[in-house]
Design a protein around this motif. Sequence first.
Motif, PDB file in Angstrom:
ATOM      1  N   THR A 109       2.469  -0.820  -0.478  1.00 34.90           N
ATOM      2  CA  THR A 109       3.514  -1.052   0.168  1.00 34.90           C
ATOM      3  C   THR A 109       3.776  -2.576   0.232  1.00 34.90           C
ATOM      4  O   THR A 109       2.891  -3.327   0.338  1.00 34.90           O
ATOM      5  CB  THR A 109       3.470  -0.492   1.666  1.00 34.90           C
ATOM      6  OG1 THR A 109       4.710  -0.905   2.180  1.00 34.90           O
ATOM      7  CG2 THR A 109       2.406  -1.064   2.264  1.00 34.90           C
ATOM      8  N   SER A 110       5.324  -2.917   0.134  1.00 33.62           N
ATOM      9  CA  SER A 110       5.653  -4.218   0.288  1.00 33.62           C
ATOM     10  C   SER A 110       5.676  -4.598   1.738  1.00 33.62           C
ATOM     11  O   SER A 110       5.844  -5.968   1.918  1.00 33.62           O
ATOM     12  CB  SER A 110       6.988  -4.616  -0.360  1.00 33.62           C
ATOM     13  OG  SER A 110       6.819  -4.430  -1.608  1.00 33.62           O
ATOM     14  N   CYS A 133      -3.108  -0.688   1.604  1.00 34.29           N
ATOM     15  CA  CYS A 133      -2.691  -1.910   0.856  1.00 34.29           C
ATOM     16  C   CYS A 133      -1.531  -2.407   1.118  1.00 34.29           C
ATOM     17  O   CYS A 133      -0.428  -1.577   0.737  1.00 34.29           O
ATOM     18  CB  CYS A 133      -3.191  -2.185  -0.539  1.00 34.29           C
ATOM     19  SG  CYS A 133      -4.853  -1.580  -0.768  1.00 34.29           S
ATOM     20  N   GLY A 134      -0.896  -3.706   1.245  1.00 36.76           N
ATOM     21  CA  GLY A 134       0.388  -4.126   1.587  1.00 36.76           C
ATOM     22  C   GLY A 134       0.437  -5.562   1.252  1.00 36.76           C
ATOM     23  O   GLY A 134      -0.325  -6.325   0.762  1.00 36.76           O
ATOM     24  N   ALA A 135       1.681  -6.132   1.669  1.00 37.93           N
ATOM     25  CA  ALA A 135       1.869  -7.639   1.595  1.00 37.93           C
ATOM     26  C   ALA A 135       1.136  -8.311   2.489  1.00 37.93           C
ATOM     27  O   ALA A 135       0.648  -7.909   3.538  1.00 37.93           O
ATOM     28  CB  ALA A 135       3.411  -7.804   1.573  1.00 37.93           C
ATOM     29  N   THR A 136       1.109  -9.705   2.284  1.00 36.45           N
ATOM     30  CA  THR A 136       0.543 -10.815   3.492  1.00 36.45           C
ATOM     31  C   THR A 136       1.648 -11.173   4.260  1.00 36.45           C
ATOM     32  O   THR A 136       2.797 -11.461   3.762  1.00 36.45           O
ATOM     33  CB  THR A 136      -0.115 -11.636   2.482  1.00 36.45           C
ATOM     34  OG1 THR A 136       0.668 -12.343   1.727  1.00 36.45           O
ATOM     35  CG2 THR A 136      -1.303 -11.299   1.880  1.00 36.45           C
ATOM     36  N   ARG A 141       1.668 -12.560  -1.251  1.00 34.70           N
ATOM     37  CA  ARG A 141       1.469 -11.470  -2.051  1.00 34.70           C
ATOM     38  C   ARG A 141       2.778 -10.539  -1.207  1.00 34.70           C
ATOM     39  O   ARG A 141       2.694  -9.953  -0.265  1.00 34.70           O
ATOM     40  CB  ARG A 141       0.234 -10.870  -1.668  1.00 34.70           C
ATOM     41  CG  ARG A 141       0.232  -9.413  -2.708  1.00 34.70           C
ATOM     42  CD  ARG A 141      -1.127  -8.665  -2.507  1.00 34.70           C
ATOM     43  NE  ARG A 141      -1.503  -8.365  -1.241  1.00 34.70           N
ATOM     44  CZ  ARG A 141      -2.295  -8.916  -0.412  1.00 34.70           C
ATOM     45  NH1 ARG A 141      -3.279  -9.746  -0.872  1.00 34.70           N
ATOM     46  NH2 ARG A 141      -2.611  -8.237   0.787  1.00 34.70           N
ATOM     47  N   THR A 142       3.878 -10.491  -2.081  1.00 34.85           N
ATOM     48  CA  THR A 142       5.124  -9.822  -1.528  1.00 34.85           C
ATOM     49  C   THR A 142       5.581  -8.762  -2.823  1.00 34.85           C
ATOM     50  O   THR A 142       6.141  -7.803  -2.482  1.00 34.85           O
ATOM     51  CB  THR A 142       6.125 -10.636  -1.051  1.00 34.85           C
ATOM     52  OG1 THR A 142       6.472 -11.353  -2.027  1.00 34.85           O
ATOM     53  CG2 THR A 142       5.771 -11.563   0.069  1.00 34.85           C
ATOM     54  N   GLU A 143       5.527  -9.262  -3.818  1.00 39.74           N
ATOM     55  CA  GLU A 143       6.210  -8.422  -4.775  1.00 39.74           C
ATOM     56  C   GLU A 143       5.482  -7.199  -5.145  1.00 39.74           C
ATOM     57  O   GLU A 143       4.340  -7.005  -4.985  1.00 39.74           O
ATOM     58  CB  GLU A 143       6.308  -9.175  -6.291  1.00 39.74           C
ATOM     59  CG  GLU A 143       7.141 -10.433  -6.139  1.00 39.74           C
ATOM     60  CD  GLU A 143       8.678  -9.995  -5.526  1.00 39.74           C
ATOM     61  OE1 GLU A 143       9.268  -9.114  -6.078  1.00 39.74           O
ATOM     62  OE2 GLU A 143       9.227 -11.003  -4.884  1.00 39.74           O
ATOM     63  N   GLU A 146       2.487  -7.323  -7.456  1.00 39.48           N
ATOM     64  CA  GLU A 146       1.438  -7.847  -6.956  1.00 39.48           C
ATOM     65  C   GLU A 146       0.674  -6.787  -5.968  1.00 39.48           C
ATOM     66  O   GLU A 146      -0.764  -6.856  -6.016  1.00 39.48           O
ATOM     67  CB  GLU A 146       1.880  -9.334  -6.220  1.00 39.48           C
ATOM     68  CG  GLU A 146       2.543 -10.171  -7.281  1.00 39.48           C
ATOM     69  CD  GLU A 146       3.073 -11.151  -6.567  1.00 39.48           C
ATOM     70  OE1 GLU A 146       3.149 -12.469  -6.898  1.00 39.48           O
ATOM     71  OE2 GLU A 146       3.399 -10.963  -5.236  1.00 39.48           O
ATOM     72  N   VAL A 147       1.470  -6.138  -5.367  1.00 37.46           N
ATOM     73  CA  VAL A 147       0.733  -5.148  -4.324  1.00 37.46           C
ATOM     74  C   VAL A 147      -0.118  -4.178  -5.163  1.00 37.46           C
ATOM     75  O   VAL A 147      -0.873  -3.882  -4.521  1.00 37.46           O
ATOM     76  CB  VAL A 147       1.726  -4.760  -3.294  1.00 37.46           C
ATOM     77  CG1 VAL A 147       1.171  -3.513  -2.518  1.00 37.46           C
ATOM     78  CG2 VAL A 147       2.515  -5.924  -2.441  1.00 37.46           C
ATOM     79  N   VAL A 148       0.503  -3.581  -6.082  1.00 36.68           N
ATOM     80  CA  VAL A 148      -0.079  -2.539  -6.867  1.00 36.68           C
ATOM     81  C   VAL A 148      -1.062  -2.825  -7.436  1.00 36.68           C
ATOM     82  O   VAL A 148      -2.315  -2.384  -7.618  1.00 36.68           O
ATOM     83  CB  VAL A 148       0.924  -1.843  -7.821  1.00 36.68           C
ATOM     84  CG1 VAL A 148       0.408  -0.938  -8.750  1.00 36.68           C
ATOM     85  CG2 VAL A 148       2.246  -1.392  -7.306  1.00 36.68           C
ATOM     86  N   ALA A 149      -1.267  -4.190  -8.074  1.00 35.10           N
ATOM     87  CA  ALA A 149      -2.469  -4.783  -8.486  1.00 35.10           C
ATOM     88  C   ALA A 149      -3.443  -4.842  -7.563  1.00 35.10           C
ATOM     89  O   ALA A 149      -4.743  -4.536  -7.782  1.00 35.10           O
ATOM     90  CB  ALA A 149      -2.217  -5.988  -9.248  1.00 35.10           C
ATOM     91  N   TYR A 150      -3.035  -5.525  -6.283  1.00 33.82           N
ATOM     92  CA  TYR A 150      -4.206  -5.614  -5.261  1.00 33.82           C
ATOM     93  C   TYR A 150      -4.632  -4.223  -4.745  1.00 33.82           C
ATOM     94  O   TYR A 150      -5.877  -4.192  -4.506  1.00 33.82           O
ATOM     95  CB  TYR A 150      -3.468  -6.396  -4.158  1.00 33.82           C
ATOM     96  CG  TYR A 150      -3.997  -6.197  -2.590  1.00 33.82           C
ATOM     97  CD1 TYR A 150      -5.209  -6.838  -2.672  1.00 33.82           C
ATOM     98  CD2 TYR A 150      -3.445  -5.468  -1.687  1.00 33.82           C
ATOM     99  CE1 TYR A 150      -5.893  -6.835  -1.328  1.00 33.82           C
ATOM    100  CE2 TYR A 150      -4.042  -5.437  -0.492  1.00 33.82           C
ATOM    101  CZ  TYR A 150      -5.159  -6.175  -0.225  1.00 33.82           C
ATOM    102  OH  TYR A 150      -5.692  -5.899   1.098  1.00 33.82           O
TER     103      TYR A 150
END
Length: 217
Positions: A109-110, A133-136, A141-143, A146-150
């Motif tokens: 999630t963003s 897993c989400g944004a910081t 890390r917001t896009e 980037e979140v999917v990769a993480y």
Amino acid sequence: MQQYKTILFDLDGTLTDSAPGILNSVRHACRRLGMDVPDEATLRRFLGPPLPSSFRDYLHLSETDVARAVAAFREYYPEKGIFENEAFPGIPELLHDLKKSGKTVVMATSKPEVFARRIMEHFALADCFDAICGATIDETRTEKAEVVAYALQAAGITDRQNVVMVGDREHDVKGAARNGLPCIGVLYGYGDAVELTAAGAVALAPTVEDLRPLLLG
């Protein structure tokens, strides 16, 4: 029919109807900055995309004011907005059934990860996920891509065969595609068939019940 072993879920508009809390937080931020609150159509565009880009793109704020708006949003959201929210009917049962069937279930999630975890704990659904897993908070890390990769890395997923993303907005579809994943678009959230199809969704699920066979077979 494709048999998926790993499912990545978006949160807002896919698992929960979080619109009231998000929109009230945007209204609070606008008032804090001394701005007029935008109309409902503009407000609803905030449902899905990363928060900083929404303030930038939809309210045309400078980078300094984007930072101020995000800070003001987070005055309201963690205390009130986060719980102005409810799971879509059928989602808790679907998540439990996915885990019972042996699927790997991951959230991507963003929304800031700390908030996403609090929401899932609030709804007693955190144990349904192998990783949340989400944004910081600091926006490093917001896009969605980037979140999917993480999320893939955090869940230890190296083989991307039989992995699918589930989301309700074009950002979910495009973020998945940038990581080599297909995306199922749900129509009960905040996007629509035109948006999701144009972005490249491999299937559409009008309801949670329509989503179930796509994931469980």
